[in-house]
Design an enzyme around this catalytic site. Sequence first.
Site, PDB file in Angstrom:
ATOM      1  N   GLU A  94       0.793  -1.226   0.000  1.00 27.48           N
ATOM      2  CA  GLU A  94       0.000   0.000   0.000  1.00 27.48           C
ATOM      3  C   GLU A  94       0.829   1.283   0.000  1.00 27.48           C
ATOM      4  O   GLU A  94       0.419   2.281  -0.598  1.00 27.48           O
ATOM      5  CB  GLU A  94      -0.937   0.009   1.225  1.00 27.48           C
ATOM      6  CG  GLU A  94      -1.980  -1.094   1.247  1.00 27.48           C
ATOM      7  CD  GLU A  94      -3.062  -0.908   0.194  1.00 27.48           C
ATOM      8  OE1 GLU A  94      -3.161   0.197  -0.390  1.00 27.48           O
ATOM      9  OE2 GLU A  94      -3.803  -1.871  -0.066  1.00 27.48           O
ATOM     10  N   SER A 364     -51.101 -18.923  42.560  1.00 30.60           N
ATOM     11  CA  SER A 364     -50.705 -19.599  43.798  1.00 30.60           C
ATOM     12  C   SER A 364     -49.201 -19.606  44.037  1.00 30.60           C
ATOM     13  O   SER A 364     -48.752 -19.960  45.135  1.00 30.60           O
ATOM     14  CB  SER A 364     -51.224 -21.042  43.791  1.00 30.60           C
ATOM     15  OG  SER A 364     -52.635 -21.056  43.891  1.00 30.60           O
TER      16      SER A 364
END
Length: 689
Positions: A94, A364
């Site tokens: 690069e 319950s």
Amino acid sequence: MEVVIDRRVRRRRRLVRLFFRLLLILLVLAAGAAVALLSYTKMQGPPPLNVSQTTVFYGADNSPIGQHHQGENRHWVSLSEIDQDVVDATISIEDRRFYQHLGFDVTRIGGAVIANLRSGSMAQGASTLTQQYARNLYLSHDKTWVRKWNELLYSLRLEMNYDKDQILEGYLNTVYYGHGAYGIEAAAHHYFGKSANNLTLAEASMLSGIPKGPSYYSPLFDLERAKSRQAVVLQSMVANGVLTQVEADEAHAEPLDFIHDELESTSTIGPYFQDAVERILIQDVGIDPALFEAGGLRVYTTLDPDMQKEAEYWVEREMPDSDLQTALVAMDPRTGDVKALIGGKDYVESPYNRATEARRHPGSSFKPFLYFAALENGFTPASTLMSEETSFELGDGTPPWSPSNFNDNYANDFITMLQAMAFSDNIYAVKTHLYLGTDKAGELAQRVGVESPLGEGAALALGASDVGIAEMARAYSAFANGGKKVEPRFIKKVVDAEGEVIYESEPHLEQVLDPRLAFIITDLMKGMFDPYLNAHASVTGRSVAHLLNRPAAGKSGSTSFDSWMVGYTPRLVTSVWVGYDSGTRLNHSTDGQYAKKIWANFTEHALKDQPAEDFPIPDGVVGVEIDPSNGLLATEDCPTHRVTYFVEGTEPTSECPKPASNGEEVEAIDEETHEKERFLDRFFKWFGH
């Protein structure tokens, strides 16, 4: 003739002097412009390096369970954590003069400009690594002169304010490698299933060739083309002097094993849990939402991946293919750590987190709070009340209230608290609630962690106030751990992108209950799985008792719209709810068993590698054999008997009666018990019946 020649020479000299003067002026102007540009970029200060990174969630075993990112899967690593071959390959292909230029390469730019003028396009690029980094951070990828100018300015600002290694590190962590992987660390995991510091030369050169065209050069799309690009990278490394030709040839010939981890998909381990963690981080911990969105955090959670998978498996296996929904929360009662969480059947179809957001009637399953309050106020497991059809005049101007037992099944006789819990007798519960005072059960529930507002009406005895699924797991934890209120813990610690711990938590427990009574209520709740207690009714856990191979306690609950099962072992408390999001009634003949089956199967399999522990008996508790039907000491003449636990000094002292010769029982002489029963009979006559 000589005069003419002399004039020409003088004119030429003047032109040369003029040329050099103009050149000098241009050089001075260029130098001044350069100094001004550099001064401007320096005065502008360092540009922000805020890059959206991936936040990673980890389970209790430190394995990754998910991630959060804004479309760019990125895991920032320092330059020292990146293999040198990656650095050499990237610079070679690069920007070979990366460490010599000031952010732009005049030679490359000149060549690119000439090539573009000749072609009449912007096809030829000459961007340095610094320019590419600037583009990744701040700019679009449009090929325009304006973008190029802005790219140059940002590059100069980067070079004037950051050193080369910082810029190189930034580039390697922001460049796109395809398939949703931003940065070398994400790419290394995606393609090869390893970190960037463990890449081989062959792998490093393959990855370094991808950014030129992530789709075009991806080896997952076209391996032959990617190998050609890899060869170019390797030759550039040879030309740059960081590699020999032999090393390059060997790397190119090396076969590569692509893992192809799917980075673009969402996490499949506990998505509802991860949503809850995100909410806690922002709302409770106080982490700035902008910081969370910026990412880069490592969030270490309490989730047990294996338990979560078991929970998801049993929900998928047991729940029907219908609109019926479910939620599950599993906690370690010893620490409060949330080990598994499910907020619905399908996160993709409905991300609404019922485990933490929904509020439903517990039915319950609320009764253990009531009975614990009763134990605190003089009741024992052997305390008896009449189970029969009853109407209650509540004295508030409302019509008489006539709660019923399931299937209108009554003993029509006195039953013990032990039986009332095992059979889930509603009449016993309401009588206890009214006798204690309607504030006692709610106060107890809130003491152990229920934060939803609770009423004080008579119906609270039957769970007629909304509570959360996670709240119930938290509250039951106090029964499982010897009376300690726990703070649910989802997050152990959070580490930011710089490695600093920005949040850390420890388990927090507070003793709020008598450990003796916590053990006794646990012993009562074990009765729902004990078929030996079957009498006029069957125990409520009979359908799943065979699925359990370890001591467990719990309580089921049901309303017209809700089905619950909350239960626990010494190591795990799990709350399960089943119902419809809308106001659709349950068909209890079919829908009423799902919560119990999910709970029992999950509990057994989640703990399959753990020893089958029983609950430790605290000091001050004694176990005696009683006849469950009357609460008296069992003898060889009793039809049934069960070891039941009492606070020392409150255990029964009278034996159950011997049968008479004609087959009928001889009444036991227990004046204290009879006097209490007569008093309660008179008390409830004040309410009707």
